[in-house]
Design a protein around this motif. Structure first.
Motif, PDB file in Angstrom:
ATOM      1  N   ARG A   5       0.844  -1.145  -0.052  1.00  0.00           N
ATOM      2  CA  ARG A   5       0.068  -0.054   0.050  1.00  0.00           C
ATOM      3  C   ARG A   5       0.795   1.323  -0.037  1.00  0.00           C
ATOM      4  O   ARG A   5       1.864   1.311   0.430  1.00  0.00           O
ATOM      5  CB  ARG A   5      -0.859  -0.150   1.263  1.00  0.00           C
ATOM      6  CG  ARG A   5      -2.035  -1.190   1.074  1.00  0.00           C
ATOM      7  CD  ARG A   5      -2.821  -0.932   2.584  1.00  0.00           C
ATOM      8  NE  ARG A   5      -3.297   0.438   2.548  1.00  0.00           N
ATOM      9  CZ  ARG A   5      -3.967   1.071   3.870  1.00  0.00           C
ATOM     10  NH1 ARG A   5      -4.088   0.219   4.720  1.00  0.00           N
ATOM     11  NH2 ARG A   5      -4.443   2.023   3.673  1.00  0.00           N
ATOM     12  N   VAL A   6       0.256   2.232  -0.731  1.00  0.00           N
ATOM     13  CA  VAL A   6       1.130   3.714  -0.876  1.00  0.00           C
ATOM     14  C   VAL A   6       0.528   4.434   0.395  1.00  0.00           C
ATOM     15  O   VAL A   6      -0.658   4.635   0.433  1.00  0.00           O
ATOM     16  CB  VAL A   6       1.045   4.205  -1.924  1.00  0.00           C
ATOM     17  CG1 VAL A   6       1.690   5.372  -1.956  1.00  0.00           C
ATOM     18  CG2 VAL A   6       1.540   3.393  -3.061  1.00  0.00           C
ATOM     19  N   LEU A   7       1.089   4.921   1.446  1.00  0.00           N
ATOM     20  CA  LEU A   7       0.838   5.770   2.424  1.00  0.00           C
ATOM     21  C   LEU A   7       0.983   7.169   2.057  1.00  0.00           C
ATOM     22  O   LEU A   7       1.928   7.677   1.337  1.00  0.00           O
ATOM     23  CB  LEU A   7       1.706   5.617   3.781  1.00  0.00           C
ATOM     24  CG  LEU A   7       1.848   3.906   4.076  1.00  0.00           C
ATOM     25  CD1 LEU A   7       2.461   3.991   5.270  1.00  0.00           C
ATOM     26  CD2 LEU A   7       0.108   3.478   4.418  1.00  0.00           C
ATOM     27  N   PHE A   8       0.124   8.159   2.717  1.00  0.00           N
ATOM     28  CA  PHE A   8       0.000   9.407   2.145  1.00  0.00           C
ATOM     29  C   PHE A   8      -0.151  10.479   3.268  1.00  0.00           C
ATOM     30  O   PHE A   8      -0.505  10.204   4.245  1.00  0.00           O
ATOM     31  CB  PHE A   8      -0.956   9.833   1.264  1.00  0.00           C
ATOM     32  CG  PHE A   8      -1.086   9.196  -0.172  1.00  0.00           C
ATOM     33  CD1 PHE A   8      -0.326   9.837  -1.144  1.00  0.00           C
ATOM     34  CD2 PHE A   8      -1.420   8.074  -0.187  1.00  0.00           C
ATOM     35  CE1 PHE A   8      -0.302   9.415  -2.607  1.00  0.00           C
ATOM     36  CE2 PHE A   8      -1.469   7.430  -1.617  1.00  0.00           C
ATOM     37  CZ  PHE A   8      -0.783   8.090  -2.588  1.00  0.00           C
ATOM     38  N   GLY A  23      -3.119  19.472  -2.554  1.00  0.00           N
ATOM     39  CA  GLY A  23      -1.895  20.043  -1.722  1.00  0.00           C
ATOM     40  C   GLY A  23      -1.815  19.313  -0.529  1.00  0.00           C
ATOM     41  O   GLY A  23      -2.536  18.740   0.219  1.00  0.00           O
ATOM     42  N   ARG A  24      -0.589  19.662   0.070  1.00  0.00           N
ATOM     43  CA  ARG A  24       0.034  19.200   1.314  1.00  0.00           C
ATOM     44  C   ARG A  24       0.321  20.641   2.084  1.00  0.00           C
ATOM     45  O   ARG A  24       1.270  21.108   1.612  1.00  0.00           O
ATOM     46  CB  ARG A  24       1.400  18.520   1.235  1.00  0.00           C
ATOM     47  CG  ARG A  24       1.614  17.989   2.637  1.00  0.00           C
ATOM     48  CD  ARG A  24       2.756  17.093   2.532  1.00  0.00           C
ATOM     49  NE  ARG A  24       3.476  16.902   3.925  1.00  0.00           N
ATOM     50  CZ  ARG A  24       4.678  16.434   4.137  1.00  0.00           C
ATOM     51  NH1 ARG A  24       5.303  15.785   2.989  1.00  0.00           N
ATOM     52  NH2 ARG A  24       5.328  16.286   5.059  1.00  0.00           N
ATOM     53  N   ALA A  25      -0.804  21.215   2.834  1.00  0.00           N
ATOM     54  CA  ALA A  25      -0.761  22.525   3.309  1.00  0.00           C
ATOM     55  C   ALA A  25       0.509  22.722   4.268  1.00  0.00           C
ATOM     56  O   ALA A  25       1.245  23.900   4.195  1.00  0.00           O
ATOM     57  CB  ALA A  25      -2.005  22.807   4.129  1.00  0.00           C
ATOM     58  N   ASP A  26       1.094  21.798   4.964  1.00  0.00           N
ATOM     59  CA  ASP A  26       2.344  21.926   6.008  1.00  0.00           C
ATOM     60  C   ASP A  26       3.666  22.258   5.254  1.00  0.00           C
ATOM     61  O   ASP A  26       4.393  23.078   5.775  1.00  0.00           O
ATOM     62  CB  ASP A  26       2.343  20.716   6.778  1.00  0.00           C
ATOM     63  CG  ASP A  26       2.792  19.430   5.987  1.00  0.00           C
ATOM     64  OD1 ASP A  26       2.011  19.129   5.102  1.00  0.00           O
ATOM     65  OD2 ASP A  26       3.859  19.022   6.362  1.00  0.00           O
ATOM     66  N   LEU A  77       6.451  15.775  -4.983  1.00  0.00           N
ATOM     67  CA  LEU A  77       5.422  16.657  -4.418  1.00  0.00           C
ATOM     68  C   LEU A  77       5.462  16.702  -2.975  1.00  0.00           C
ATOM     69  O   LEU A  77       4.971  17.523  -2.289  1.00  0.00           O
ATOM     70  CB  LEU A  77       4.212  16.630  -5.137  1.00  0.00           C
ATOM     71  CG  LEU A  77       3.903  17.228  -6.388  1.00  0.00           C
ATOM     72  CD1 LEU A  77       2.437  16.577  -7.085  1.00  0.00           C
ATOM     73  CD2 LEU A  77       4.020  18.728  -6.538  1.00  0.00           C
ATOM     74  N   GLY A  78       5.750  15.676  -2.483  1.00  0.00           N
ATOM     75  CA  GLY A  78       5.977  15.301  -1.141  1.00  0.00           C
ATOM     76  C   GLY A  78       4.791  14.849  -0.397  1.00  0.00           C
ATOM     77  O   GLY A  78       4.276  14.634   0.746  1.00  0.00           O
ATOM     78  N   PHE A  79       3.829  14.215  -1.324  1.00  0.00           N
ATOM     79  CA  PHE A  79       2.797  13.724  -0.605  1.00  0.00           C
ATOM     80  C   PHE A  79       2.592  12.321  -0.189  1.00  0.00           C
ATOM     81  O   PHE A  79       1.862  11.833   0.461  1.00  0.00           O
ATOM     82  CB  PHE A  79       1.621  13.712  -2.142  1.00  0.00           C
ATOM     83  CG  PHE A  79       1.363  14.953  -2.734  1.00  0.00           C
ATOM     84  CD1 PHE A  79       1.495  16.149  -1.854  1.00  0.00           C
ATOM     85  CD2 PHE A  79       0.291  15.054  -3.771  1.00  0.00           C
ATOM     86  CE1 PHE A  79       1.088  17.543  -2.562  1.00  0.00           C
ATOM     87  CE2 PHE A  79      -0.026  16.245  -4.275  1.00  0.00           C
ATOM     88  CZ  PHE A  79       0.404  17.433  -3.972  1.00  0.00           C
ATOM     89  N   VAL A  80       3.765  11.556  -0.810  1.00  0.00           N
ATOM     90  CA  VAL A  80       3.794  10.105  -0.241  1.00  0.00           C
ATOM     91  C   VAL A  80       4.463  10.131   1.171  1.00  0.00           C
ATOM     92  O   VAL A  80       5.592  11.212   1.203  1.00  0.00           O
ATOM     93  CB  VAL A  80       4.580   9.380  -1.325  1.00  0.00           C
ATOM     94  CG1 VAL A  80       4.710   7.921  -0.822  1.00  0.00           C
ATOM     95  CG2 VAL A  80       3.678   9.112  -2.667  1.00  0.00           C
ATOM     96  N   ARG A  81       3.790   9.300   1.935  1.00  0.00           N
ATOM     97  CA  ARG A  81       4.811   9.025   3.348  1.00  0.00           C
ATOM     98  C   ARG A  81       5.415   7.864   3.220  1.00  0.00           C
ATOM     99  O   ARG A  81       4.790   6.754   3.076  1.00  0.00           O
ATOM    100  CB  ARG A  81       3.434   9.028   4.409  1.00  0.00           C
ATOM    101  CG  ARG A  81       4.306   8.887   5.885  1.00  0.00           C
ATOM    102  CD  ARG A  81       2.954   9.235   6.747  1.00  0.00           C
ATOM    103  NE  ARG A  81       1.945   8.507   6.771  1.00  0.00           N
ATOM    104  CZ  ARG A  81       1.625   7.439   7.375  1.00  0.00           C
ATOM    105  NH1 ARG A  81       2.729   6.825   8.032  1.00  0.00           N
ATOM    106  NH2 ARG A  81       0.685   6.675   7.185  1.00  0.00           N
ATOM    107  N   GLU A  82       6.772   8.120   3.238  1.00  0.00           N
ATOM    108  CA  GLU A  82       7.471   6.702   3.170  1.00  0.00           C
ATOM    109  C   GLU A  82       7.496   5.951   4.555  1.00  0.00           C
ATOM    110  O   GLU A  82       7.086   6.410   5.542  1.00  0.00           O
ATOM    111  CB  GLU A  82       9.238   7.195   2.823  1.00  0.00           C
ATOM    112  CG  GLU A  82       9.288   8.072   1.618  1.00  0.00           C
ATOM    113  CD  GLU A  82       8.934   7.379   0.459  1.00  0.00           C
ATOM    114  OE1 GLU A  82       8.736   6.113   0.362  1.00  0.00           O
ATOM    115  OE2 GLU A  82       8.653   8.163  -0.669  1.00  0.00           O
ATOM    116  N   ALA A  83       7.851   4.905   4.485  1.00  0.00           N
ATOM    117  CA  ALA A  83       7.892   3.783   5.535  1.00  0.00           C
ATOM    118  C   ALA A  83       8.510   4.303   6.653  1.00  0.00           C
ATOM    119  O   ALA A  83       9.780   4.807   6.408  1.00  0.00           O
ATOM    120  CB  ALA A  83       8.418   2.373   5.230  1.00  0.00           C
TER     121      ALA A  83
END
Length: 396
Positions: A5-8, A23-26, A77-83
């Motif tokens: 699964r891909v985490l966001f 978008g990722r507001a932070d 874009l920084g949307f994906v949250r890596e493991a």
């Protein structure tokens, strides 16, 4: 293809006319995606693996998708949250409560009362109305130049402060920063986070700087009005001098071709992305046969559909901005220059070297030349020195 699964990180989805802004507001990272791209992203965010999402996309939209490239874009874009990476937390905002107070209903009553009161006193007392001679609050031109200049930075900071408060009121991580335009130090408010809220909620943060200018102008006029009983003293005259410069800066917002606050208001209302650049390309294409007109990428450029459709009409808005500038220069700036020239001429032609006004005029001209000649030349040389390629060291 990975079956994991891909985490966001938490993402925002805002509908625009040409697509959906994700978008990722932070970290203030945003992208305008088509509806099928957003649907694919939502499928991944809902728990589908990359392989499952690719199969679903082909079945739904009738064409295949390069999932590896799509995921790489989302990572950039920084949307994906890596493991192992923590979920992004909303930034802690200061002054959010202040913003809510400043733009609350009771505050709007105060704002409107100040504007109305200033209008009333200007109708009753002609000497309080904006006029070029108000700037010359004292007979010393040097004092005029220094006095007015000292109040410009606080006035600009007040303008930008309202931008920041209006955005913080919405819980957006707006921030102010120092920058430089040519040789001037400027204060700028970063409002990229507005892309994480619907367009209708963006107008107040965009227009709040102009509201701040109007309020400051009104307060200065009212301060001068309180000084009318015994005739305007120098504090009252200084207030009117600063008020005149605030009015000039407010008029500057109508020069939409310079990407002022009103430019972004119009861009939002039209649902555009970058109509300024699209319009420039359109005009270069229309007038390409004229001498000294640069090449145009109007036909080949990757313009947003809305920008391309609006460009011919936005050219008229640009003409309106130029007209506003010409009107401002004719009615407000040119009289100011004439008044200054008259004061300088009177000082130089007065009592000669024994007259204090003579030396005041000389000093005023030196200050003016420092601003419009010496500093620009220094800034230009410094910019060329910075841009010049390094000289290679001689080989041994």
């Amino acid at each position: 293809m990975s079956t994991a699964r891909v985490l966001f990180h938490p993402l925002t989805f805002i509908e625009e006319r040409d697509g959906i802004t994700v978008g990722r507001a932070d970290i203030e990272s945003y992208a305008l995606l088509p509806e099928d791209g957003v649907a694919l992203l939502r499928r991944l965010a809902d728990g589908a693996t990359a392989e499952e999402a690719a199969v679903w996309y082909e079945r739904t939209f009738g064409e295949s998708v390069d999932m590896a490239d799509f995921l790489d874009t989302l990572r950039d874009l920084g949307f994906v949250r890596e493991a192992g990476e923590a979920v992004a937390e909303p930034p802690k905002l200061r002054f959010q409560t202040v913003g809510r107070i400043v733009f609350s209903r009771p505050a709007w009553v105060v704002h409107l009362a100040l504007l109305a009161a200033a209008a009333v006193v200007m109708v009753r007392h002609a000497e309080l109305r904006p006029h070029a001679h108000n700037v010359f609050f004292t007979s010393s031109l040097i004092a005029v130049q220094v006095g007015v200049a000292l109040f410009q930075s606080p006035a600009v900071l007040w303008h930008e402060w309202f931008h920041l408060l209006a955005a913080r009121r919405l819980g957006l991580a707006s921030r102010m920063s120092l920058g430089r335009r040519f040789y001037y130090v400027v204060v700028e408010t970063q409002l990229d986070a507005l892309r994480s809220v619907p367009p209708r909620r963006r107008y107040l943060p965009m227009l709040s700087g102009m509201l701040a200018d109007l309020l400051l102008f009104s307060v200065l006029v009212l301060l001068a009005a309180g000084d009318l009983s015994g005739g305007l003293s120098w504090p009252g005259r200084l207030a009117l001098a600063v008020a005149y410069t605030v009015l000039l800066r407010l008029a500057w917002q109508f020069y939409v071709f310079l990407r002022t606050d009103l430019y972004y208001v119009i861009t939002t209302a039209l649902g555009c992305t970058d109509p300024h650049a699209a319009t420039r390309a359109y005009l270069r294409e229309r007038f390409r046969r004229l001498p000294r007109v640069g090449p145009s990428d109007w036909r080949t450029g990757d313009w947003a559909p809305r920008d391309r459709a609006v460009a011919p009409w936005f050219a008229l808005i640009t003409v309106g901005g130029v007209t506003a500038m010409l009107v401002t220069v004719s009615l407000w700036t040119a009289p100011l220059i004439w008044q200054f020239a008259h004061h300088v001429g009177s000082g130089l032609a007065g009592g000669g070297t024994g007259d204090p006004h003579f030396w005041d005029s000389i000093g005023s001209l030196l200050l003016l030349s420092l601003e419009i000649v010496v500093l620009p030349l220094y800034a230009g040389r410094n910019r060329k020195r910075t841009a010049a390629p390094p000289v290679p060291a001689p080989s041994s």
